[in-house]
Design a protein around this motif. Structure first.
Motif, PDB file in Angstrom:
ATOM      1  N   LEU A 174       0.986  -1.055   0.154  1.00 61.74           N
ATOM      2  CA  LEU A 174       0.028   0.194  -0.276  1.00 61.74           C
ATOM      3  C   LEU A 174       0.911   1.378   0.013  1.00 61.74           C
ATOM      4  O   LEU A 174       0.729   2.245  -0.991  1.00 61.74           O
ATOM      5  CB  LEU A 174      -0.820  -0.193   1.397  1.00 61.74           C
ATOM      6  CG  LEU A 174      -1.758   1.355   1.380  1.00 61.74           C
ATOM      7  CD1 LEU A 174      -2.736   1.431   0.093  1.00 61.74           C
ATOM      8  CD2 LEU A 174      -2.498   0.914   2.836  1.00 61.74           C
ATOM      9  N   LEU A 175       1.872   1.453   0.858  1.00 58.25           N
ATOM     10  CA  LEU A 175       2.595   2.593   1.063  1.00 58.25           C
ATOM     11  C   LEU A 175       3.385   2.711  -0.175  1.00 58.25           C
ATOM     12  O   LEU A 175       3.633   3.859  -0.808  1.00 58.25           O
ATOM     13  CB  LEU A 175       3.536   2.499   2.204  1.00 58.25           C
ATOM     14  CG  LEU A 175       2.924   2.811   3.722  1.00 58.25           C
ATOM     15  CD1 LEU A 175       4.077   2.737   4.806  1.00 58.25           C
ATOM     16  CD2 LEU A 175       2.207   4.183   3.795  1.00 58.25           C
ATOM     17  N   VAL A 207       1.257   4.092  -2.924  1.00 62.01           N
ATOM     18  CA  VAL A 207       0.782   5.399  -2.644  1.00 62.01           C
ATOM     19  C   VAL A 207       2.163   6.372  -3.105  1.00 62.01           C
ATOM     20  O   VAL A 207       1.849   7.313  -3.691  1.00 62.01           O
ATOM     21  CB  VAL A 207       0.644   5.696  -1.327  1.00 62.01           C
ATOM     22  CG1 VAL A 207       0.319   7.046  -0.881  1.00 62.01           C
ATOM     23  CG2 VAL A 207      -0.885   5.018  -1.111  1.00 62.01           C
ATOM     24  N   TYR A 208       3.134   5.793  -2.659  1.00 63.65           N
ATOM     25  CA  TYR A 208       4.446   6.614  -3.021  1.00 63.65           C
ATOM     26  C   TYR A 208       4.792   6.668  -4.662  1.00 63.65           C
ATOM     27  O   TYR A 208       4.941   7.928  -5.229  1.00 63.65           O
ATOM     28  CB  TYR A 208       5.770   5.859  -2.360  1.00 63.65           C
ATOM     29  CG  TYR A 208       6.927   6.405  -2.874  1.00 63.65           C
ATOM     30  CD1 TYR A 208       7.545   7.818  -2.633  1.00 63.65           C
ATOM     31  CD2 TYR A 208       7.769   5.792  -3.356  1.00 63.65           C
ATOM     32  CE1 TYR A 208       8.740   8.346  -2.919  1.00 63.65           C
ATOM     33  CE2 TYR A 208       9.204   6.383  -4.082  1.00 63.65           C
ATOM     34  CZ  TYR A 208       9.513   7.479  -3.791  1.00 63.65           C
ATOM     35  OH  TYR A 208      10.713   8.032  -4.033  1.00 63.65           O
ATOM     36  N   LEU A 222       2.471   6.624  -6.939  1.00 65.87           N
ATOM     37  CA  LEU A 222       1.286   7.496  -7.198  1.00 65.87           C
ATOM     38  C   LEU A 222       1.562   8.936  -7.214  1.00 65.87           C
ATOM     39  O   LEU A 222       1.570   9.892  -7.977  1.00 65.87           O
ATOM     40  CB  LEU A 222      -0.026   7.111  -6.734  1.00 65.87           C
ATOM     41  CG  LEU A 222      -1.356   7.836  -7.433  1.00 65.87           C
ATOM     42  CD1 LEU A 222      -1.390   7.236  -8.843  1.00 65.87           C
ATOM     43  CD2 LEU A 222      -2.554   7.285  -6.457  1.00 65.87           C
ATOM     44  N   VAL A 223       1.996   9.301  -5.934  1.00 66.85           N
ATOM     45  CA  VAL A 223       2.489  10.813  -5.544  1.00 66.85           C
ATOM     46  C   VAL A 223       3.820  11.161  -6.509  1.00 66.85           C
ATOM     47  O   VAL A 223       3.477  12.236  -6.876  1.00 66.85           O
ATOM     48  CB  VAL A 223       2.890  10.667  -3.894  1.00 66.85           C
ATOM     49  CG1 VAL A 223       3.439  11.988  -3.681  1.00 66.85           C
ATOM     50  CG2 VAL A 223       1.538  10.405  -3.177  1.00 66.85           C
TER      51      VAL A 223
END
Length: 540
Positions: free
Chosen positions: A33-34, A37-38, A40-41
């Motif tokens: 998950l992290l 997210v990383y 995607l950011v």
């Protein structure tokens, strides 16, 4: 000197990019998950801010841009490494404070700082690889091609060796030691890179002058002479320029809305300038190559694991891919001298497409899990509500592996032989296509370097990075929509289709530039092309 600085910079980048994904997975309980997210950011930030970063590179002196980017990037990595060390050491205590909100804030802070480091790295790559290299090469197109190829070979080598070093440190030590090593490396590397940049800047006087600032400096000198200032005072354009611009533009900058919308205008102007370039279709063709699952990223390695390949085999395949990429860079310099720069891109594209046909064949080869009757959304709801079906699949695979020694050998050896045929064709096509891929990448890179005027190099390369990240982001979305191995064959076909569309765009650009001479690879016209190429920036 510029090669040494680039080697140190890319070594630190590759170590950090590899380690931060591992750290985020480890911190969040072996969940992706992290990491997702990383990713995607990072992609979204470069997509939105690429043109603005490039405009900042164009507006400021070269040494200031390089030093600022270097300091921001390495400082962010050092701070992020120290923060990760604290989280690894006090994770249980942080999880108990305020119901875990302190730990969540640490995760957000790590991703934010790492994203800032990536944006600074983007600015650094634009100013060094797309601007400094061109100035150092001068008007020599052959020297520019050799420098680009050498830089790309350094990228290939560090892409393999740096993760291996960090992986060994984390394997035999700990994640805490890995964070400390990366922070210490970036601290030492930052000092050495800073000194190397200063020496390169001193040895290359042309770096001190930017095309976009020449007219402004001449106007400022005239104004200073009219005001009675001495030549020594008029030789300081930066301070005087800012003061004159501030005085002349002060009525326009009184509006707060004007200042708030300035980044949006810069973003729009950058994309419009990119569209108006004569190398627009060449840049788009390179961006379309990012819409693919046929690369050695987490998606392809994850699929390889489902097909029975272990880590040692994948490491060997990655090494073969790096060697193939180095061969592509060497082939680029040789083919460019024989056939010219534009024809090199056409030949490289055809070579890449031919090799990718093996990947298409692998979809229908024996052992392929390709099955469109299996819906990719059948387990989506269970994943969203938290039921972990993937670990069950992993356990089933491990149970099969543990039971193979006790079962009959003849009955268990045949299925792996069939499954390896499809995955072997897939990776054979991917590795062979790297020769054409990296040669084509170098071709488009040099076309942008030679055809974009000096005052717009930062903006155009910033928009190019945004386009690359946009297509890369779309390929991740495509995988999210079809994550099961049975649909991977469809992703392969879509990827090859996008690569083909990209090379069709390049063919349009090449045919508009050379016409029918494009197919005469060893014609006398290639000498004229090589001679005229350095003067292209003045004609754009």
């Amino acid at each position: 000197l510029i090669y040494m600085g680039h080697a140190l910079s890319t070594w630190g980048d590759r170590m950090w990019n590899f380690a931060v994904a591992v750290f985020l997975v480890e911190l969040y309980g072996n969940s992706l998950l992290l990491t997702a997210v990383y990713g995607l950011v990072v992609a979204g930030s470069v997509l939105l801010l690429g043109a603005i970063i490039g405009d900042w590179v164009d507006r400021n002196p070269r040494l200031k841009v390089a030093q600022t980017s270097l300091l921001v990037q390495n400082s962010c990595v050092i701070v992020c490494g120290i923060l990760l060390m604290l989280v690894f050491n006090f994770k249980e205590q942080l999880a108990d404070l305020y119901n875990g909100w302190i730990l969540t804030s640490c995760y957000i802070l790590v991703i934010t700082i790492a994203n800032i480091a990536n944006l600074a790295s983007t600015a650094m790559s634009i100013t060094i690889q797309r601007d400094w290299v061109v100035v150092v090469a001068g008007q020599d197109s052959s020297k520019l091609a050799d420098m680009n190829a050498t830089v790309r070979i350094i990228d290939q080598l560090t892409n393999i060796l740096a993760p291996m070093l960090v992986g060994q440190i984390m394997a035999f030590g700990s994640h805490f030691i890995g964070c400390g090593f990366i922070s210490g490396w970036n601290l030492c590397s930052m000092c050495v890179e800073y000194a190397l940049l200063w020496k390169v800047y001193q040895k290359t006087p042309a770096l001190a002058v930017k095309a976009g600032q020449k007219e402004q400096q001449q106007e400022l000198k005239q104004l200073n002479l009219e005001n009675g200032q001495s030549p020594e005072e008029s030789s300081q354009p930066l301070m005087n320029e800012t003061s004159v611009v501030a005085k002349s533009d002060s009525p326009k900058k009184h509006s707060c809305c004007y200042q708030m919308t300035e980044p949006l205008r810069t973003l729009k102007a950058g994309w419009v300038a990119y569209y108006n370039q004569n190398i627009f279709f060449a840049g788009m063709s390179l961006a379309f190559l990012y819409m693919t699952v046929l690369g050695f990223d987490c998606i392809t390695t994850g699929y390889a694991y489902t097909q029975g390949l272990n880590g040692s085999v994948l490491s060997l395949l990655m090494g073969a891919s790096a060697i193939s990429g180095i061969c592509g860079t060497v082939a680029f310099t040789w083919v460019r001298k024989k056939c010219g720069l534009i024809r090199t891109g056409f030949i490289s594209g055809m070579a890449q497409l031919s090799c990718l046909m093996l990947c298409v064949i692998s979809v229908f080869a024996p052992g392929s899990p390709f099955d469109l009757s299996v819906s990719p959304f059948q387990d989506l709801y269970t994943h969203l509500i938290g039921e972990t079906t993937l670990p069950e699949a992993v356990h089933s695979l491990t149970s099969l592996n543990t039971t193979t020694p006790t079962t009959a050998a003849p009955t268990e050896e045949m299925p792996p032989l069939q499954s390896y045929m499809s995955v072997s064709l897939l990776f054979a096509g991917v590795i062979a296509a790297r020769v054409g891929l990296w040669s084509f990448d170098l071709t488009v890179t040099q076309l942008i370097q030679e055809n974009v005027i000096e005052s717009e190099r930062g903006v155009i390369n910033g928009v190019q990075n945004s386009m690359n990240y946009l297509l890369d982001l779309l390929h991740f979305i495509m995988v999210i929509l079809a994550p099961n191995p049975e649909a991977f064959g469809l992703l392969v076909i879509i990827s090859v289709s996008f690569v083909a569309m990209g090379h069709m765009m390049y063919f349009r650009f090449a045919f508009r530039s050379l016409g029918s001479r494009l197919f005469l690879c060893c014609s006398p016209e290639q000498k004229v092309e090589a001679v005229d190429s350095p003067s292209l920036p003045t004609t754009v």
